[in-house]
Design a protein around this motif. Structure first.
Motif, short mmCIF file in Angstrom:
data_model
loop_
_atom_site.label_atom_id
_atom_site.label_comp_id
_atom_site.label_asym_id
_atom_site.label_seq_id
_atom_site.Cartn_x
_atom_site.Cartn_y
_atom_site.Cartn_z
N LYS A 78 4.07 78.90 18.01
CA LYS A 78 3.55 80.19 17.58
C LYS A 78 3.56 81.16 18.77
CE LYS A 78 2.39 78.91 13.35
NZ LYS A 78 0.99 78.76 12.92
N GLY A 79 3.61 82.45 18.46
CA GLY A 79 3.70 83.44 19.51
C GLY A 79 2.60 83.35 20.55
N TYR A 80 1.38 83.02 20.11
CA TYR A 80 0.25 82.98 21.04
C TYR A 80 0.31 81.75 21.96
CZ TYR A 80 -1.42 80.07 17.14
OH TYR A 80 -1.52 79.13 16.14
N SER A 81 1.18 80.79 21.68
CA SER A 81 1.32 79.60 22.53
C SER A 81 2.54 79.67 23.44
CB SER A 81 1.43 78.34 21.66
OG SER A 81 0.25 78.12 20.91
N LEU A 82 3.25 80.79 23.39
CA LEU A 82 4.51 80.90 24.12
C LEU A 82 4.32 80.74 25.63
CD1 LEU A 82 7.53 81.47 23.66
CD2 LEU A 82 7.02 83.88 24.07
N GLU A 83 3.27 81.34 26.16
CA GLU A 83 3.08 81.36 27.61
C GLU A 83 2.98 79.95 28.19
OE1 GLU A 83 3.09 83.25 31.14
OE2 GLU A 83 3.23 84.25 29.21
N GLU A 84 2.37 79.04 27.45
CA GLU A 84 2.18 77.70 27.99
C GLU A 84 3.48 76.88 28.01
OE1 GLU A 84 0.25 74.97 24.59
OE2 GLU A 84 -0.76 76.91 24.83
N THR A 85 4.53 77.37 27.35
CA THR A 85 5.80 76.65 27.39
C THR A 85 6.60 76.94 28.66
OG1 THR A 85 7.16 78.35 26.30
CG2 THR A 85 5.93 76.84 24.87
N ILE A 86 6.30 78.05 29.32
CA ILE A 86 7.11 78.50 30.46
C ILE A 86 7.12 77.48 31.61
CG2 ILE A 86 7.45 80.30 32.18
CD1 ILE A 86 8.19 81.14 29.32
N PRO A 87 5.96 76.99 32.08
CA PRO A 87 6.00 76.00 33.17
C PRO A 87 6.76 74.73 32.80
CG PRO A 87 3.78 76.90 32.91
CD PRO A 87 4.57 77.36 31.73
N PHE A 88 6.63 74.30 31.55
CA PHE A 88 7.33 73.10 31.08
C PHE A 88 8.84 73.32 31.09
CE2 PHE A 88 8.94 70.63 27.32
CZ PHE A 88 8.85 69.37 27.91
N ILE A 89 9.27 74.48 30.61
CA ILE A 89 10.70 74.78 30.61
C ILE A 89 11.25 74.82 32.03
CG2 ILE A 89 12.43 76.53 30.04
CD1 ILE A 89 10.68 77.26 27.60
N LYS A 90 10.52 75.46 32.93
CA LYS A 90 10.95 75.52 34.34
C LYS A 90 11.09 74.11 34.92
CE LYS A 90 8.98 80.01 35.66
NZ LYS A 90 7.95 80.69 36.49
N ASP A 91 10.23 73.21 34.50
CA ASP A 91 10.20 71.85 35.04
C ASP A 91 11.38 71.02 34.55
OD1 ASP A 91 8.93 69.74 36.55
OD2 ASP A 91 8.37 68.86 34.62
N ILE A 92 11.78 71.19 33.29
CA ILE A 92 12.79 70.28 32.72
C ILE A 92 14.19 70.88 32.66
CG2 ILE A 92 11.03 69.12 31.34
CD1 ILE A 92 12.20 70.53 28.86
N ALA A 93 14.33 72.19 32.75
CA ALA A 93 15.63 72.84 32.57
C ALA A 93 16.50 72.71 33.81
CB ALA A 93 15.45 74.30 32.21
N LYS A 268 -8.31 80.02 12.22
CA LYS A 268 -7.59 79.62 13.42
C LYS A 268 -6.96 80.84 14.10
CE LYS A 268 -6.18 75.14 11.46
NZ LYS A 268 -5.00 74.30 11.10
N GLN A 269 -6.47 80.63 15.30
CA GLN A 269 -5.72 81.67 16.00
C GLN A 269 -4.44 81.94 15.20
OE1 GLN A 269 -4.96 80.68 20.07
NE2 GLN A 269 -4.45 82.78 20.66
N SER A 270 -4.02 83.20 15.17
CA SER A 270 -2.86 83.56 14.36
C SER A 270 -1.92 84.48 15.12
CB SER A 270 -3.31 84.25 13.06
OG SER A 270 -3.64 85.61 13.33
N GLU A 271 -0.78 84.78 14.50
CA GLU A 271 0.22 85.66 15.08
C GLU A 271 0.06 87.11 14.60
OE1 GLU A 271 4.16 83.20 16.01
OE2 GLU A 271 3.70 83.22 13.87
N MET A 272 -1.15 87.47 14.21
CA MET A 272 -1.40 88.80 13.67
C MET A 272 -1.01 89.91 14.64
SD MET A 272 -4.95 90.27 12.00
CE MET A 272 -5.35 88.66 11.37
#
Length: 309
Positions: A78-93, A268-272
Motif C-alpha cells: 500500500k502507498g503508506y508502506s512504501l517508505e519502509e521498502t526502500i532500505p530493503f530494496i537497497k540491501d538486496i538489489a 485501518k490505515q488507508s490510501e485515502m
C-alpha cells in the motif's frame, strides 16, 4: 529470472500465485500470520466468479530472512508502506536489478527513483481485484489481471523489460510494456481512484455502480475530473475513459468492494491521501475544478480553504 514480490496481499499474492504456478522463480515478501500460513500450508487462491480454489506451494520470506539478489523486484505494498521498502530494496538489489512498482498511487516510480539512485525504477500499475480473505488465502473477485509498466524516459529502456513482459504473459497475466507509462498509469488511476472514492462515500459495492444511480454518476463525474487534470498536465487519452472504466466495472462480481473502502471501514490505515486528497491538491496546482473530489475529501477530513470551496 529471479523475482521478489514485496507485499503478499491482493496484488502481490495474486501475481505471485500465478507466476509460481507457471514455474517462475518467485519469492513473496510478507510478514505476520499471513507469512506463517504460506510457509506452513502454501498460498490458497480462491476465485469468486467460479467458486474455484487451488493451493500453490510458494516461496515466502520476511525481509529479514531473504538473502538473495533478484533480477526483478515487484513492489506491491500500500502507498503508506512504501517508505519502509526502500532500505530493503537497497540491501538486496544489484546494479542490474529492475524495480517495478505496481501500486494504486500515481507517480510512485518517479518518487522511488529519487531514493534509489543507481537502480532502474520503472513505473507501473495493475488491474486486479483481490484481497486477503484470511492468513494464507487470497480471494480474487474478477477475472481481470493486467500489468502495465515501462520507463519514464526512452533512454532508460532495457531489452530485459521485454522478458519481464513475456514472463507475465506466460503466467496468465496480461503484461504490457508501455511506450507512454505516464499516460497509461494515469489511465489506471482514473479507474481506481474514482471507484475507491465513490465507493467509500456511498459505502457502495460493485453492483451499485453497475446500475444507474448516484454512485455510478459520481464515478463517471470523478473520471471526467481526472481526464480534465490529465489534459492540464499535457496527457491526452485517445479513448473515452468513462466508457472504458464502466466496462472494467462490468467484469466484477457485484459484491466487490475496494481495498481502501475495506481498510477505512475496518478502522485501518488507508490510501485515502494518495487516492483522494492528492487529486484535490493536483486540482489546485493545475487550476482544474474537481468538485466531486472536494466533496468526498471534505467528508473524510481534508481541510478545504475558502478559495477551493
Amino acid at each position: 529470472m529471479e523475482y521478489v514480490i514485496i507485499g503478499a496481499g491482493g496484488t502481490g499474492g495474486t501475481v505471485g500465485a500465478y507466476m509460481t504456478k507457471a514455474g517462475k522463480d518467485v519469492t513473496l515478501i510478507a510478514r505476520g500470520k499471513h507469512l506463517e500460513a504460506m510457509k506452513e500450508h502454501g498460498l490458497i487462491l480462491e476465485r469468486l466468479w467460479d467458486d474455484s480454489q487451488e493451493n500453490i506451494k510458494i516461496k515466502a520470506a520476511s525481509m529479514e530472512e531473504y538473502k538473495g539478489c533478484p533480477d526483478v523486484i515487484l513492489v506491491c505494498v500500500k502507498g503508506y508502506s512504501l517508505e519502509e521498502t526502500i532500505p530493503f530494496i537497497k540491501d538486496i538489489a544489484g546494479p542490474e536489478t529492475i524495480v517495478v512498482p505496481i501500486l494504486n498511487i500515481y507517480g510512485t516510480g518517479g518518487k522511488m527513483q529519487e531514493k534509489l539512485p543507481g537502480i532502474l525504477v520503472t513505473d507501473g500499475c495493475i488491474y486486479v481485484s483481490a484481497n486477503i480473505k484470511k492468513p494464507g488465502v487470497i480471494l480474487q473477485h474478477g477475472e481481470i489481471l493486467r500489468i502495465v509498466f515501462g520507463t519514464r524516459k526512452e533512454e532508460e529502456y532495457r531489452p530485459v523489460l521485454e522478458e519481464i513482459a513475456r514472463d507475465f504473459e506466460g503466467s496468465g497475466i496480461r503484461g504490457i510494456l508501455s511506450k507512454n507509462i505516464r499516460r497509461d498509469a494515469l489511465q489506471k488511476f482514473s479507474y481506481v481512484s474514482p471507484i475507491g472514492a465513490a465507493g467509500l462515500y456511498f459505502n457502495a459495492v460493485a453492483g451499485d455502480f453497475q446500475k444507474e444511480g448516484q454512485p455510478r454518476e459520481m464515478f463517471k463525474a470523478m473520471t471526467r475530473e481526472i481526464v480534465s487534470l490529465a489534459e492540464a498536465m499535457g496527457i491526452h487519452f485517445g479513448n473515452d475513459l468513462v466508457e472504458v472504466n464502466l466496462r472494467i466495472l462490468e467484469t466484477l462480481v457485484p459484491e466487490t468492494t475496494t481495498s481502501m473502502q475495506r481498510d477505512v471501514m475496518a478502522g485501518k490505515q488507508s490510501e485515502m491521501d494518495g487516492l483522494i486528497f492528492e487529486v484535490v491538491r493536483l486540482g489546485r496546482q493545475y487550476h482544474v475544478p474537481v468538485p466531486e473530489y472536494e466533496k468526498v475529501a471534505e467528508k473524510f477530513g481534508f481541510a478545504l480553504d475558502e478559495e477551493s470551496r
